[in-house]
Design an enzyme around this catalytic site. Structure first.
Site, short mmCIF file in Angstrom:
data_model
loop_
_atom_site.label_atom_id
_atom_site.label_comp_id
_atom_site.label_asym_id
_atom_site.label_seq_id
_atom_site.Cartn_x
_atom_site.Cartn_y
_atom_site.Cartn_z
N GLU A 68 -9.05 -5.89 -4.01
CA GLU A 68 -8.42 -4.89 -3.17
C GLU A 68 -9.42 -3.98 -2.46
OE1 GLU A 68 -5.24 -4.21 -2.47
OE2 GLU A 68 -4.05 -5.26 -3.98
N HIS A 86 -7.73 -5.79 0.28
CA HIS A 86 -6.47 -5.09 0.51
C HIS A 86 -5.89 -5.53 1.85
CE1 HIS A 86 -3.81 -1.64 -0.29
NE2 HIS A 86 -3.97 -1.25 0.95
N SER A 107 0.84 -1.19 0.00
CA SER A 107 0.00 0.00 0.00
C SER A 107 0.88 1.25 0.00
CB SER A 107 -0.96 -0.05 1.20
OG SER A 107 -2.00 0.87 1.07
#
Length: 507
Positions: A315, A422, A200
């Protein structure tokens, strides 16, 4: 105990002498861990909003039993009760196999945490399996966050030289890599074999490190987990940050007065002001980040090392859940349509027709897939891989284990599966917390994934012994590795699964 070598002291490797002084770590099963080692001076007072300075030496043996303070941040849902107002946070943690010692020269993985560039810390991860099974040294890093990590202003530029402000968090990451270069051999690592990896916002840092002239020569491979490598323009960031200065009450007639006011504010005031104002992330900066990572990849003018890039199959389910199910109510069909129209404008009708709510388990799942497919995979991961592979060995992966456990904060039932959201891969690789322990089957997948990451750290390729060899990515004949509950498989379907041909018609 003195500062002599661990062999001389009989301390089985818990005491290691670094360039700055000796540290005493903790032996735990098959690994050793050294927490809270400072790699830079505390960025306080006149050092606030300046590039990091290497840490000063200390005398005696410094305890490395516990992590140091997190960098300044608020608590958030996925990291509750973890707020910090401590600027003395530029530290790192070293995880080493038990048998690693000076002279063993094992590969090194340097891990940069995510958190939107405003949250997170190195202590969020316990990469025991990566160290023990992978036989790597793993370094987890704290770096400045939010306004303290990324503020750019004309007034700061004037104080430090034209275009000098911003990217402090990125410069911290570079300073941490310099610490690794100077010191990791004392822990048994090879400073000439360093894999940088992040997820990320941490992966955004990896993208920037690939593009930064300042980071040249500091790493030999790179892993980008769940990032499109976006960068904010300097002009946009400085325009947005003017409101932050006003919120702090630091508008002044002269640049020196503004900077002095900013440096005089306590971290608590800075946190409050940055919540609703400002732009917190990497910006274009001469010498540090002269162009976006995407531009650097396309031109071939970047720090050329093998790259592994990928993400999770769904995600954005994490973000849709956090912004809706967790705090209020699940996304409705009307809210889904409104969100698509707000994000995509004139392209919305075509997108809504391509992603009808009826094809998904809920409107929230439909919205998450739109946001995953177009902006992330088809405009980010795969184009970046296609650009990179023209000049360096590049490999693509996707995490698809639909049995993956929830994260600890996900207590409110979701209107759709969160399994491949995610961050879902982090427990399998880097020891992130889960609501329930990994099952035997999940542990096997974790074992296989770590084998790929460790092989990549050693060789820059994805061909671990006993597992499917993954070919270098090719845009013309793409091959990727998929990690699902049945184990790793070489596939060629990422672009199809994410409907990239459709998204190409909208560009």
């Amino acid at each position: 105990m003195g500062q002599g070598s661990s062999a001389a002291s009989g301390d089985t490797g818990q005491v290691v002498r670094t360039a700055n002084g000796a540290v005493r770590g903790v032996l735990d099963g098959g690994h050793r861990v050294f927490n809270g080692i400072p790699y830079a001076e505390p960025p306080v007072g006149e050092l606030r909003w300046k590039p990091p300075r290497p840490a000063s030496p200390w005398s005696g043996v410094r305890s490395a039993a516990k992590p140091a303070a997190d960098c300044v941040q608020t608590a958030v849902a996925w990291r509750p009760a973890a707020a910090s107002t401590d600027e003395d946070c530029l530290s790192l943690n070293v995880w080493a196999p038990k048998k690693a010692s000076k002279g063993t020269s094992r590969p090194v993985a340097v891990w940069f945490h995510g958190g939107g560039s405003v949250n997170g810390a190195g202590r969020d991860f316990e990469p025991v399996s990566m160290a023990e099974q992978g036989d790597l040294l793993v370094v987890t890093v704290n770096y400045r966050l939010g306004a303290l990590g990324y503020l750019t202003l004309p007034e700061l530029d004037e104080a430090g030289g034209a275009g000098a402000s911003g990217n402090y968090g990125l410069l911290d990451q570079i300073e941490a890599l310099r610490w690794v270069e100077r010191n990791i051999a004392d822990f048994g690592g090879d400073p000439g074999q360093v894999m940088i990896a992040g997820q990320s916002a941490g992966a955004g840092g990896v993208c920037a490190l690939l593009a930064s002239p300042e980071a040249a020569g500091l790493f030999t491979s790179a892993v980008i987990q769940s990032s499109t490598c976006g960068v904010t323009s300097r002009e946009t960031a400085q325009k947005n940050n003017a409101a932050f200065v006003t919120a702090l009450g630091c508008d002044a007639r002269s640049a020196p007065a503004t900077v002095a006011c900013l440096r005089g504010k306590p971290p608590s005031d800075i946190i409050n002001a940055q919540r609703n104002t400002g732009s917190w992330g990497r910006v274009i900066q001469e010498g540090v980040l002269p162009v976006t990572a995407q531009e650097a990849f396309r031109s071939g003018d970047f720090n050329r090392v093998p790259v592994l890039v990928g993400g999770t199959a769904h995600e954005d389910r994490a973000f849709v859940y956090e912004q809706n199910d967790l705090v209020s109510q699940p996304v409705t069909e009307a809210a889904h349509a409104a969100a698509v129209r707000a994000q995509f404008g004139t392209k919305a009708d075509a997108i809504l027709a391509r992603y009808p709510v009826s094809a998904y388990e809920s409107p929230g799942a439909a919205l998450a897939q739109v946001q995953t497919d177009g902006p992330r995979v088809c405009s980010g991961v795969l184009p970046n891989a296609a650009a990179l592979t023209r000049t360096v060995p590049t490999y693509v992966y996707e995490f698809r284990d639909e049995t993956a456990p929830l994260r600890p904060y996900e207590l409110v039932p979701s209107s759709f599966s969160l399994a491949t959201q995610h961050s879902a891969e982090l427990p399998y690789l880097w020891g992130a917390n889960t609501a329930t322990p990994l099952s035997a089957k999940q542990r096997q997948l974790s074992h296989d994934m770590i084998a790929y990451w460790a092989e990549f750290a050693r060789t820059g390729s994805l061909a671990p012994k006993g597992l499917p060899a993954v070919p270098r990515y090719s845009a013309a004949a793409p091959r990727e590795v998929a990690f699902d509950s049945g184990g790793p498989r070489v596939v060629d379907d990422m672009a199809v699964k994410h409907q990239c041909a459709f998204w190409a018609t909208l560009s």
